[in-house]
Design an enzyme around this catalytic site. Structure first.
Site, mmCIF file in Angstrom:
data_model
loop_
_atom_site.group_PDB
_atom_site.id
_atom_site.type_symbol
_atom_site.label_atom_id
_atom_site.label_comp_id
_atom_site.label_asym_id
_atom_site.label_seq_id
_atom_site.Cartn_x
_atom_site.Cartn_y
_atom_site.Cartn_z
ATOM 1 N N TYR A 1 46.674 46.291 45.769
ATOM 2 C CA TYR A 1 45.687 47.349 45.977
ATOM 3 C C TYR A 1 44.649 46.903 46.987
ATOM 4 C CZ TYR A 1 42.177 44.920 43.128
ATOM 5 O OH TYR A 1 41.270 44.012 42.652
ATOM 6 N N LYS B 1 46.084 40.327 46.644
ATOM 7 C CA LYS B 1 45.279 41.314 45.909
ATOM 8 C C LYS B 1 46.209 42.149 45.021
ATOM 9 C CE LYS B 1 41.134 44.144 46.668
ATOM 10 N NZ LYS B 1 40.388 43.568 45.578
ATOM 11 N N GLU C 1 34.984 32.116 42.491
ATOM 12 C CA GLU C 1 34.619 33.494 42.845
ATOM 13 C C GLU C 1 34.387 34.275 41.567
ATOM 14 O OE1 GLU C 1 37.694 35.960 44.581
ATOM 15 O OE2 GLU C 1 39.280 34.940 43.466
ATOM 16 N N LEU D 1 40.383 35.331 46.347
ATOM 17 C CA LEU D 1 40.695 36.441 47.222
ATOM 18 C C LEU D 1 39.896 36.265 48.515
ATOM 19 C CD1 LEU D 1 42.226 39.207 47.297
ATOM 20 C CD2 LEU D 1 39.939 40.197 47.120
HETATM 21 N N1 PDD Z 1 37.259 43.533 44.392
HETATM 22 N N2 PDD Z 1 37.210 38.505 44.706
HETATM 23 C C1 PDD Z 1 37.891 39.319 43.875
HETATM 24 C C2 PDD Z 1 38.633 38.709 42.732
HETATM 25 C C3 PDD Z 1 37.902 40.710 44.095
HETATM 26 O O1 PDD Z 1 38.597 41.505 43.275
HETATM 27 C C4 PDD Z 1 37.176 41.249 45.186
HETATM 28 C C5 PDD Z 1 37.181 42.709 45.482
HETATM 29 C C6 PDD Z 1 36.452 40.362 46.010
HETATM 30 C C7 PDD Z 1 35.646 40.842 47.189
HETATM 31 O O2 PDD Z 1 36.491 41.264 48.230
HETATM 32 P P1 PDD Z 1 36.022 42.363 49.297
HETATM 33 O O3 PDD Z 1 34.815 41.843 49.947
HETATM 34 O O4 PDD Z 1 37.175 42.478 50.217
HETATM 35 O O5 PDD Z 1 35.723 43.633 48.531
HETATM 36 C C8 PDD Z 1 36.509 39.004 45.751
HETATM 37 C C9 PDD Z 1 37.482 44.935 44.565
HETATM 38 C C10 PDD Z 1 36.356 45.635 45.229
HETATM 39 C C11 PDD Z 1 37.881 45.552 43.250
HETATM 40 O O6 PDD Z 1 38.683 44.926 42.567
HETATM 41 O O7 PDD Z 1 37.440 46.656 42.921
#
Ligand code: PDD
Length: 283
Positions: free
Chosen positions: A31, A146, A178, A202
């Site tokens: 996703y 992801k 993270e 991620l």
């Molecule tokens: N989450 N780390 C994890 C485990 C994440 O699921 C996410 C993003 C991030 C931040 O990534 P980005 O800057 O690309 O949004 C880091 C999304 C928003 C979610 O699961 O809804």
């Protein structure tokens, strides 16, 4: 709400997903969560590159990402989301097939679903900061993909909620990696630190933008996770993610950090990111 499903725009409520979909059965999919500011997609190319990487790693074929930007734009239009902020959720699974663990027959079409919804960011939290807690990292060792299988992230996020914390930070082997849905940055001895972009985090789009901003602002930075020992001595910390942008951390496991206030480096980066997105709003 109008959503996108396997090549068509339709009423979200009318979409029927098969119980044999491998996303449902195995969490065998990927996703993305993208963001728009006044109808402009933020860092679309980085999201698409991560999605292409994930498809490659999971060996899901038959997806043409070339039209993703146009599709996302169309979703915003059809849902009257060209004004204000919105998020676009996109999911791709290995498709529908009788339940066997190995890949289905070649040519099984992947499932593609996307929807958009309004985002009304909390204006206070970036100014006040948030508390976080730590949790043991129980995820698999390919957190760079992801993938939709998020049970460990769900448990971590719930653990945070039950402690009135905003986010749970994953700690693996003594390294603070993270959050359950965000990347985390620390400032120690005036150096900005975040975990290296390897298979245990991620590779966040916001993370990449923050590092870019740090370089342009001349903030010394190092992609190396802090340890439990070091966390006790950090001057500042913040979360970074698509929906939250930059959120200062003011408490870790009940201990106040940064005097309970967003720290100076955090504020510089938060404001620089806001400046960047404000540019999108008016362009
Ligand atoms: N989450 N780390 C994890 C485990 C994440 O699921 C996410 C993003 C991030 C931040 O990534 P980005 O800057 O690309 O949004 C880091 C999304 C928003 C979610 O699961 O809804």
């Amino acid at each position: 709400m109008i959503a996108y499903y396997n090549g068509h725009f339709c009423d979200k409520a009318a979409i029927v997903i098969s119980p044999d979909d491998r996303g449902f059965l195995f969490g065998d999919g990927l996703y993305e969560v993208m963001r728009s500011y006044e109808g402009k997609l933020f860092e679309l190319e980085l999201h698409l590159a991560r999605l292409a990487y994930g498809l490659d790693q999971l060996r899901i074929t038959g997806v043409d990402l070339g039209q993703t930007g146009a599709m996302a734009q169309e979703l915003l239009l059809k849902n009257s989301l060209l004004q204000g902020d919105a998020t676009i959720y996109l999911q791709i699974t290995r498709g529908v097939a009788e339940r066997v663990h190995h890949f289905p027959a070649a040519g099984t079409p992947p499932t593609l679903y996307a929807c958009a919804r309004r985002l009304s960011p909390n204006r206070e939290l970036p100014l006040q900061g948030v508390p976080v807690v730590s949790v043991a990292d129980q995820r698999w060792s390919r957190c760079d993909i992801k993938a939709t299988g998020l049970a460990a992230n769900v448990l971590a996020s719930q653990a945070a909620k039950e402690k009135n914390a905003f986010e749970a930070l994953f700690v693996r082997g003594g390294f603070w990696l993270e959050g359950s849905r965000t990347n985390v940055f620390f400032v120690k001895n005036n150096v900005l630190r975040t975990a290296a972009a390897d298979q245990f985090i991620l590779h966040g789009v916001t993370r990449a933008v923050v590092l870019r901003l740090a370089r342009s602002l001349g903030i010394e930075n190092r992609e190396s996770a802090v340890t439990t020992e070091e966390v006790a001595q950090v001057e500042e910390a913040f979360l970074a993610g698509t929906t939250i942008e930059i959120l200062p951390i003011i408490k870790i496991d009940g201990r106040t950090i940064s005097g309970g206030q967003p720290g100076p480096i955090t504020c510089r980066l938060r404001d620089a990111l806001r400046h960047l997105t404000a540019g999108l709003r008016v362009s």
